[in-house]
Structures are given as structure tokens and as C-alpha cells.
Write a protein that holds these residues in place. Sequence first.
Motif, PDB file in Angstrom:
ATOM      1  N   LEU A 105       0.648  -1.376  -0.099  1.00 31.13           N
ATOM      2  CA  LEU A 105      -0.232  -0.235   0.336  1.00 31.13           C
ATOM      3  C   LEU A 105       0.996   1.126  -0.091  1.00 31.13           C
ATOM      4  O   LEU A 105       1.834   1.642   0.962  1.00 31.13           O
ATOM      5  N   THR A 106       0.500   2.160  -0.765  1.00 25.38           N
ATOM      6  CA  THR A 106       2.039   3.330  -1.203  1.00 25.38           C
ATOM      7  C   THR A 106       0.447   4.734  -0.959  1.00 25.38           C
ATOM      8  O   THR A 106      -0.492   4.528  -1.560  1.00 25.38           O
ATOM      9  N   ASP A 107       1.205   5.601  -0.409  1.00 22.80           N
ATOM     10  CA  ASP A 107       0.774   7.014  -0.509  1.00 22.80           C
ATOM     11  C   ASP A 107       0.474   7.339  -1.733  1.00 22.80           C
ATOM     12  O   ASP A 107       1.795   7.995  -1.778  1.00 22.80           O
ATOM     13  N   THR A 108      -0.650   7.990  -2.401  1.00 24.97           N
ATOM     14  CA  THR A 108      -0.193   8.278  -3.960  1.00 24.97           C
ATOM     15  C   THR A 108       0.376   9.876  -4.177  1.00 24.97           C
ATOM     16  O   THR A 108       1.078   9.828  -4.454  1.00 24.97           O
ATOM     17  N   ALA A 109      -0.083  10.908  -2.635  1.00 22.49           N
ATOM     18  CA  ALA A 109       0.492  11.895  -2.890  1.00 22.49           C
ATOM     19  C   ALA A 109       1.904  11.615  -2.573  1.00 22.49           C
ATOM     20  O   ALA A 109       2.615  12.645  -3.159  1.00 22.49           O
ATOM     21  N   THR A 110       2.468  11.369  -1.604  1.00 27.00           N
ATOM     22  CA  THR A 110       4.118  10.902  -1.490  1.00 27.00           C
ATOM     23  C   THR A 110       4.438  10.137  -1.939  1.00 27.00           C
ATOM     24  O   THR A 110       6.502  10.048  -2.751  1.00 27.00           O
ATOM     25  N   GLY A 111       4.523   8.831  -2.041  1.00 25.25           N
ATOM     26  CA  GLY A 111       5.147   8.295  -2.824  1.00 25.25           C
ATOM     27  C   GLY A 111       5.450   7.369  -2.019  1.00 25.25           C
ATOM     28  O   GLY A 111       6.243   6.510  -2.299  1.00 25.25           O
ATOM     29  N   ALA A 112       5.491   7.120  -0.456  1.00 27.65           N
ATOM     30  CA  ALA A 112       5.762   6.460   0.607  1.00 27.65           C
ATOM     31  C   ALA A 112       5.157   5.351   0.909  1.00 27.65           C
ATOM     32  O   ALA A 112       3.843   5.457   0.311  1.00 27.65           O
ATOM     33  N   GLU A 113       5.748   4.107   1.104  1.00 33.76           N
ATOM     34  CA  GLU A 113       5.330   2.970   1.287  1.00 33.76           C
ATOM     35  C   GLU A 113       4.527   2.828   2.853  1.00 33.76           C
ATOM     36  O   GLU A 113       4.821   3.517   4.083  1.00 33.76           O
ATOM     37  N   VAL A 114       3.185   2.544   2.627  1.00 38.77           N
ATOM     38  CA  VAL A 114       2.330   2.405   3.534  1.00 38.77           C
ATOM     39  C   VAL A 114       2.428   1.481   4.514  1.00 38.77           C
ATOM     40  O   VAL A 114       2.574   1.303   5.575  1.00 38.77           O
ATOM     41  N   LEU A 115       2.622   0.451   3.615  1.00 41.18           N
ATOM     42  CA  LEU A 115       2.090  -0.760   4.284  1.00 41.18           C
ATOM     43  C   LEU A 115       2.534  -2.273   3.523  1.00 41.18           C
ATOM     44  O   LEU A 115       2.129  -1.875   2.398  1.00 41.18           O
ATOM     45  N   ARG A 116       3.903  -3.058   3.924  1.00 40.36           N
ATOM     46  CA  ARG A 116       3.664  -4.260   3.110  1.00 40.36           C
ATOM     47  C   ARG A 116       3.646  -5.540   3.748  1.00 40.36           C
ATOM     48  O   ARG A 116       4.076  -5.712   4.584  1.00 40.36           O
ATOM     49  N   ASP A 117       2.998  -6.328   3.179  1.00 39.65           N
ATOM     50  CA  ASP A 117       2.195  -8.002   4.090  1.00 39.65           C
ATOM     51  C   ASP A 117       2.384  -9.055   3.003  1.00 39.65           C
ATOM     52  O   ASP A 117       2.253  -8.173   1.655  1.00 39.65           O
ATOM     53  N   SER A 118       1.907  -9.757   3.336  1.00 36.70           N
ATOM     54  CA  SER A 118       1.284 -10.963   2.644  1.00 36.70           C
ATOM     55  C   SER A 118       0.311 -11.600   3.261  1.00 36.70           C
ATOM     56  O   SER A 118       0.550 -11.479   4.692  1.00 36.70           O
ATOM     57  N   VAL A 119      -0.407 -12.591   2.066  1.00 33.10           N
ATOM     58  CA  VAL A 119      -1.440 -13.106   2.993  1.00 33.10           C
ATOM     59  C   VAL A 119      -2.110 -14.361   2.559  1.00 33.10           C
ATOM     60  O   VAL A 119      -1.377 -14.788   0.783  1.00 33.10           O
ATOM     61  N   GLU A 120      -2.022 -15.524   3.703  1.00 32.35           N
ATOM     62  CA  GLU A 120      -2.065 -16.736   2.366  1.00 32.35           C
ATOM     63  C   GLU A 120      -2.879 -17.753   2.477  1.00 32.35           C
ATOM     64  O   GLU A 120      -3.552 -17.428   3.924  1.00 32.35           O
ATOM     65  N   SER A 121      -3.429 -18.641   2.061  1.00 33.27           N
ATOM     66  CA  SER A 121      -4.577 -19.881   2.284  1.00 33.27           C
ATOM     67  C   SER A 121      -4.938 -21.119   1.198  1.00 33.27           C
ATOM     68  O   SER A 121      -3.835 -20.561  -0.246  1.00 33.27           O
ATOM     69  N   PHE A 122      -5.493 -21.522   1.123  1.00 34.74           N
ATOM     70  CA  PHE A 122      -6.217 -22.914   0.022  1.00 34.74           C
ATOM     71  C   PHE A 122      -7.395 -23.281   0.385  1.00 34.74           C
ATOM     72  O   PHE A 122      -8.016 -22.943   0.431  1.00 34.74           O
ATOM     73  N   THR A 123      -7.260 -23.762  -0.954  1.00 32.85           N
ATOM     74  CA  THR A 123      -8.198 -24.297  -0.668  1.00 32.85           C
ATOM     75  C   THR A 123      -8.716 -25.819  -1.758  1.00 32.85           C
ATOM     76  O   THR A 123      -7.175 -25.655  -2.682  1.00 32.85           O
ATOM     77  N   ASP A 124      -9.553 -26.930  -1.799  1.00 35.65           N
ATOM     78  CA  ASP A 124      -9.310 -27.922  -2.376  1.00 35.65           C
ATOM     79  C   ASP A 124     -10.980 -27.775  -3.578  1.00 35.65           C
ATOM     80  O   ASP A 124     -11.347 -27.319  -3.191  1.00 35.65           O
ATOM     81  N   TYR A 125     -10.674 -29.069  -4.487  1.00 32.77           N
ATOM     82  CA  TYR A 125     -11.675 -29.500  -5.537  1.00 32.77           C
ATOM     83  C   TYR A 125     -11.278 -30.994  -5.705  1.00 32.77           C
ATOM     84  O   TYR A 125     -10.520 -31.090  -5.520  1.00 32.77           O
ATOM     85  N   SER A 126     -13.358 -31.346  -5.908  1.00 32.21           N
ATOM     86  CA  SER A 126     -13.465 -32.023  -6.034  1.00 32.21           C
ATOM     87  C   SER A 126     -13.201 -32.752  -7.894  1.00 32.21           C
ATOM     88  O   SER A 126     -13.211 -31.915  -8.436  1.00 32.21           O
ATOM     89  N   ALA A 127     -12.052 -34.047  -8.081  1.00 32.05           N
ATOM     90  CA  ALA A 127     -11.741 -34.403  -9.378  1.00 32.05           C
ATOM     91  C   ALA A 127     -12.637 -36.108  -9.516  1.00 32.05           C
ATOM     92  O   ALA A 127     -12.406 -36.395 -10.737  1.00 32.05           O
ATOM     93  N   THR A 128     -13.796 -35.934  -8.987  1.00 36.54           N
ATOM     94  CA  THR A 128     -14.320 -37.067  -9.270  1.00 36.54           C
ATOM     95  C   THR A 128     -15.876 -37.658 -10.225  1.00 36.54           C
ATOM     96  O   THR A 128     -15.458 -38.833 -10.381  1.00 36.54           O
ATOM     97  N   GLY A 129     -16.029 -35.858 -10.327  1.00 32.61           N
ATOM     98  CA  GLY A 129     -17.062 -35.996 -11.841  1.00 32.61           C
ATOM     99  C   GLY A 129     -16.666 -36.055 -12.856  1.00 32.61           C
ATOM    100  O   GLY A 129     -15.030 -36.539 -13.545  1.00 32.61           O
ATOM    101  N   SER A 130     -16.852 -36.022 -13.663  1.00 33.46           N
ATOM    102  CA  SER A 130     -16.580 -35.587 -15.218  1.00 33.46           C
ATOM    103  C   SER A 130     -15.618 -35.027 -15.626  1.00 33.46           C
ATOM    104  O   SER A 130     -15.286 -34.126 -14.559  1.00 33.46           O
ATOM    105  N   ALA A 131     -15.146 -34.692 -17.294  1.00 32.04           N
ATOM    106  CA  ALA A 131     -13.997 -33.734 -17.037  1.00 32.04           C
ATOM    107  C   ALA A 131     -14.657 -32.523 -16.762  1.00 32.04           C
ATOM    108  O   ALA A 131     -14.176 -31.289 -16.577  1.00 32.04           O
ATOM    109  N   VAL A 132     -15.813 -31.643 -17.148  1.00 33.07           N
ATOM    110  CA  VAL A 132     -16.615 -30.254 -17.266  1.00 33.07           C
ATOM    111  C   VAL A 132     -16.869 -30.647 -15.677  1.00 33.07           C
ATOM    112  O   VAL A 132     -16.928 -29.471 -15.430  1.00 33.07           O
ATOM    113  N   ALA A 133     -17.266 -30.916 -14.868  1.00 27.80           N
ATOM    114  CA  ALA A 133     -17.707 -31.014 -13.415  1.00 27.80           C
ATOM    115  C   ALA A 133     -16.199 -30.761 -12.992  1.00 27.80           C
ATOM    116  O   ALA A 133     -16.072 -30.181 -11.698  1.00 27.80           O
TER     117      ALA A 133
END
Length: 166
Positions: A105-133
Motif C-alpha cells: 500500500l503506497t501513499d499516492t501523494a508522497t510515494g511513501a510505502e505505507v504497508l507491505r505484507d502478504s496473506v495466504e490461504s488454500f482451498t480444495d476441489y473434487s476431481a471425481t466427476g466428469s471432466a466438465v464437473a
Amino acid sequence: MSWFDRRAFLGALGAAGLALAGCGFTPAYGPGGAAGALTGAVALSEPEDRAGYLLNRRIEERIGRAPAGRYRLETAIETDTGDFGTTSTGSTTRYRIASVVAFTLTDTATGAEVLRDSVESFTDYSATGSAVATLASERDARERLMVILADRIVDRLILSATDLPG
């Protein structure tokens, strides 16, 4: 539950509310809350792909659109997909998609970096149906993942809003 117990419970809730109000607690989305400093004030970087588009869309749903905002949010998405469930014959039944989003996150007026961070997560999905499913499940899982990550980014921004300049 008797009426007396209900009254005691409601009285305790009221007392807890007064205690929170007395200590300076303000709801994030309430009047004067931290989210107000961000609403309509954060311009987003242009998405590079569908994941970036989905991430930006959810962030805009939460804090509004601001093409020329006070702050600029740059994001970088890294995604990895792997087998998560297999049968005894080696067939994959589930896949896991994991993502990390680094953001600045950067302040557009000054160009100063206000915040630097990261987030992470995951999710799953099933592969047991048809190719379309399976393709539909994967697409839905990727969309869910970007919603989760966008919500985490907005939560971090709101938590940091009290430290923002101006």
C-alpha cells in the motif's frame, strides 16, 4: 431458561457493551471506524489475469472503487496446485490450490510505502466427476480462494488504517 436468567444475560451484554464503549472500542465499519479511512480511497493495480481480476473485484466490493485514490494497492499473486487425495490405484480425487498474495500500500501523494505484507490461504476441489464437473469445481475453487485472500487483505488494511497518514 427463566425470565430472570434472560434478564441477567441481557444485562450482562449491556454492561459489556458499555465497557467496550468506555475503552475506546469503535466498530471498524461504524461511524469513525477504521474502514472509513479506506472506503473509496484505495486504487488497485491492473489485474494481470483472472485471479487478479477476481481479487480486485472482491476488494472493490469491500472498500469501494477509487481509480484515483489516496492510496495505491499493488498485489502479486503466486498460486500452486497439487494432488491432495488419491485412491489406492493412484487416481487423484482432490486437488489443493494454495496461494500467497504479497501486497504493498503506497501513499499516492508522497510515494511513501505505507504497508507491505502478504496473506495466504488454500482451498480444495473434487476431481471425481466428469471432466466438465472437474473444470467447474476448479474454477469455483479458484474464485473462492481469491475471495478469501481479498477479505484477508482488506482485514489487514483495516487493522492498519489507524496508522495511515492523514
